[in-house]
Design a protein around this motif. Structure first.
Motif, PDB file in Angstrom:
ATOM      1  N   ASN A  80       0.832  -1.199   0.000  1.00 50.25           N
ATOM      2  CA  ASN A  80       0.000   0.000   0.000  1.00 50.25           C
ATOM      3  C   ASN A  80       0.869   1.253   0.000  1.00 50.25           C
ATOM      4  O   ASN A  80       2.044   1.213   0.339  1.00 50.25           O
ATOM      5  CB  ASN A  80      -0.895   0.025   1.243  1.00 50.25           C
ATOM      6  N   LYS A  81       0.257   2.377  -0.356  1.00 52.05           N
ATOM      7  CA  LYS A  81       0.962   3.652  -0.334  1.00 52.05           C
ATOM      8  C   LYS A  81       0.895   4.274   1.062  1.00 52.05           C
ATOM      9  O   LYS A  81      -0.119   4.194   1.750  1.00 52.05           O
ATOM     10  CB  LYS A  81       0.375   4.606  -1.366  1.00 52.05           C
ATOM     11  N   ILE A  82       1.985   4.913   1.437  1.00 48.93           N
ATOM     12  CA  ILE A  82       2.081   5.628   2.701  1.00 48.93           C
ATOM     13  C   ILE A  82       2.287   7.101   2.368  1.00 48.93           C
ATOM     14  O   ILE A  82       3.322   7.472   1.819  1.00 48.93           O
ATOM     15  CB  ILE A  82       3.253   5.103   3.539  1.00 48.93           C
ATOM     16  N   GLY A  98       7.393   0.030   2.724  1.00 50.65           N
ATOM     17  CA  GLY A  98       6.277   0.357   1.849  1.00 50.65           C
ATOM     18  C   GLY A  98       6.644   1.367   0.788  1.00 50.65           C
ATOM     19  O   GLY A  98       7.801   1.761   0.634  1.00 50.65           O
ATOM     20  N   GLU A  99       5.633   1.794   0.030  1.00 48.95           N
ATOM     21  CA  GLU A  99       5.786   2.800  -1.021  1.00 48.95           C
ATOM     22  C   GLU A  99       5.473   4.160  -0.410  1.00 48.95           C
ATOM     23  O   GLU A  99       4.321   4.465  -0.107  1.00 48.95           O
ATOM     24  CB  GLU A  99       4.846   2.490  -2.180  1.00 48.95           C
ATOM     25  N   LEU A 100       6.492   4.970  -0.235  1.00 53.10           N
ATOM     26  CA  LEU A 100       6.405   6.157   0.602  1.00 53.10           C
ATOM     27  C   LEU A 100       6.333   7.434  -0.227  1.00 53.10           C
ATOM     28  O   LEU A 100       7.102   7.624  -1.166  1.00 53.10           O
ATOM     29  CB  LEU A 100       7.627   6.200   1.520  1.00 53.10           C
ATOM     30  N   MET A 117       9.566   0.121  -1.216  1.00 55.09           N
ATOM     31  CA  MET A 117       8.978  -0.915  -2.057  1.00 55.09           C
ATOM     32  C   MET A 117       8.033  -0.261  -3.055  1.00 55.09           C
ATOM     33  O   MET A 117       7.851   0.959  -3.053  1.00 55.09           O
ATOM     34  CB  MET A 117       8.243  -1.941  -1.192  1.00 55.09           C
ATOM     35  N   GLY A 118       7.440  -1.065  -3.926  1.00 54.20           N
ATOM     36  CA  GLY A 118       6.495  -0.536  -4.896  1.00 54.20           C
ATOM     37  C   GLY A 118       7.186   0.088  -6.096  1.00 54.20           C
ATOM     38  O   GLY A 118       8.389  -0.050  -6.305  1.00 54.20           O
ATOM     39  N   GLU A 140      11.121   0.462  -7.780  1.00 53.37           N
ATOM     40  CA  GLU A 140      11.557   0.740  -9.149  1.00 53.37           C
ATOM     41  C   GLU A 140      12.190   2.122  -9.256  1.00 53.37           C
ATOM     42  O   GLU A 140      13.133   2.322 -10.024  1.00 53.37           O
ATOM     43  CB  GLU A 140      10.372   0.638 -10.113  1.00 53.37           C
ATOM     44  N   LYS A 141      11.674   3.088  -8.475  1.00 46.91           N
ATOM     45  CA  LYS A 141      12.192   4.454  -8.580  1.00 46.91           C
ATOM     46  C   LYS A 141      12.067   5.164  -7.241  1.00 46.91           C
ATOM     47  O   LYS A 141      11.049   5.078  -6.569  1.00 46.91           O
ATOM     48  CB  LYS A 141      11.442   5.243  -9.652  1.00 46.91           C
TER      49      LYS A 141
END
Length: 220
Positions: A80-82, A98-100, A117-118, A140-141
């Motif tokens: 999930n996005k944070i 997570g995806e921050l 992540m993400g 990825e970025k």
């Protein structure tokens, strides 16, 4: 109160201390201090001018405050996005997965034990230093931008990434303790390849501010 319930508060002028386990926690408007612990699936907090502290939370996360510290510890949200926002206060984070997406101004961002992540992680600030210490690199970025203050990034030396670092005239870029292959070199811009260059790290400073990019041996 039963465990694993969903909580929504409409008490904007009270301090809140909430310890779950909760399924979700929603606080759409608060002028009080907030302490939250142990939420599984969703957290939404919108505070104003007061400190927000949260630990042991996971799921979809959206937390904001102004002119006060936002402090998080043990955040696990790999799918999930944070989203974190502040204006005029520090953001202090330790042990987050997570995806921050962070946006701040006139406050420090201090990020430790970060597991990105993400697809896309974004950390943006102005008029406040950014310090990031990563445990690994599984995104990825990663985009890190600042204005009129420094950026310091510490990352494991065994990552694989394309790295692009840019500052303006009068500022500097330092890269230490990581094996890289130069791809493009100018006075105020440096593009590097680490490993197979699988992922992307972009970092830049507008105005007066330096970038310090450092590696460390994984496992130490």
């Amino acid at each position: 109160m039963p465990e694993f319930c969903s909580i929504e508060f409409d008490t904007p002028y009270y301090d809140i201390d909430a310890e779950g386990p909760f399924n979700s926690f929603i606080l759409p408007n608060s002028y009080g201090r907030v302490y939250l612990e142990n939420v599984l699936n969703s957290v939404v907090i919108q505070a104003t001018n007061r400190k927000v502290t949260a630990r042991n939370i996971s799921g979809k996360i959206d937390i904001a405050t102004t002119h006060a510290t936002l402090e998080l510890n043990k955040i696990y949200s790999p799918h999930n996005k944070i989203v974190l926002r502040n204006d005029g206060g520090d953001i202090k984070i330790s042990d987050i997965v997570g995806e921050l997406n962070i946006k701040n101004s006139y406050g420090r961002i201090d990020l430790k034990k970060f597991h990105p992540m993400g697809r896309y992680n974004s950390i943006r600030s102005s008029n406040g230093p950014i310090t990031i210490e990563m445990e690994d690199f599984s995104t990825e970025k990663l985009l890190v931008t600042n204005s009129y203050e420094d950026i310091e990034i510490l990352i494991p030396d065994n990552i694989s990434s394309m790295i692009s670092l840019a500052v303006e005239e009068g500022s500097k870029i330092e890269v230490n303790d990581i094996l890289t292959t130069p791809d493009f070199i100018q006075k105020n811009r440096l593009d590097l390849i680490v490993g197979n260059g699988k992922a992307i790290i972009n970092s830049s400073v507008r105005g007066n501010g330096n970038i310090y990019f450092r590696g460390y041996p994984k496992g130490e």
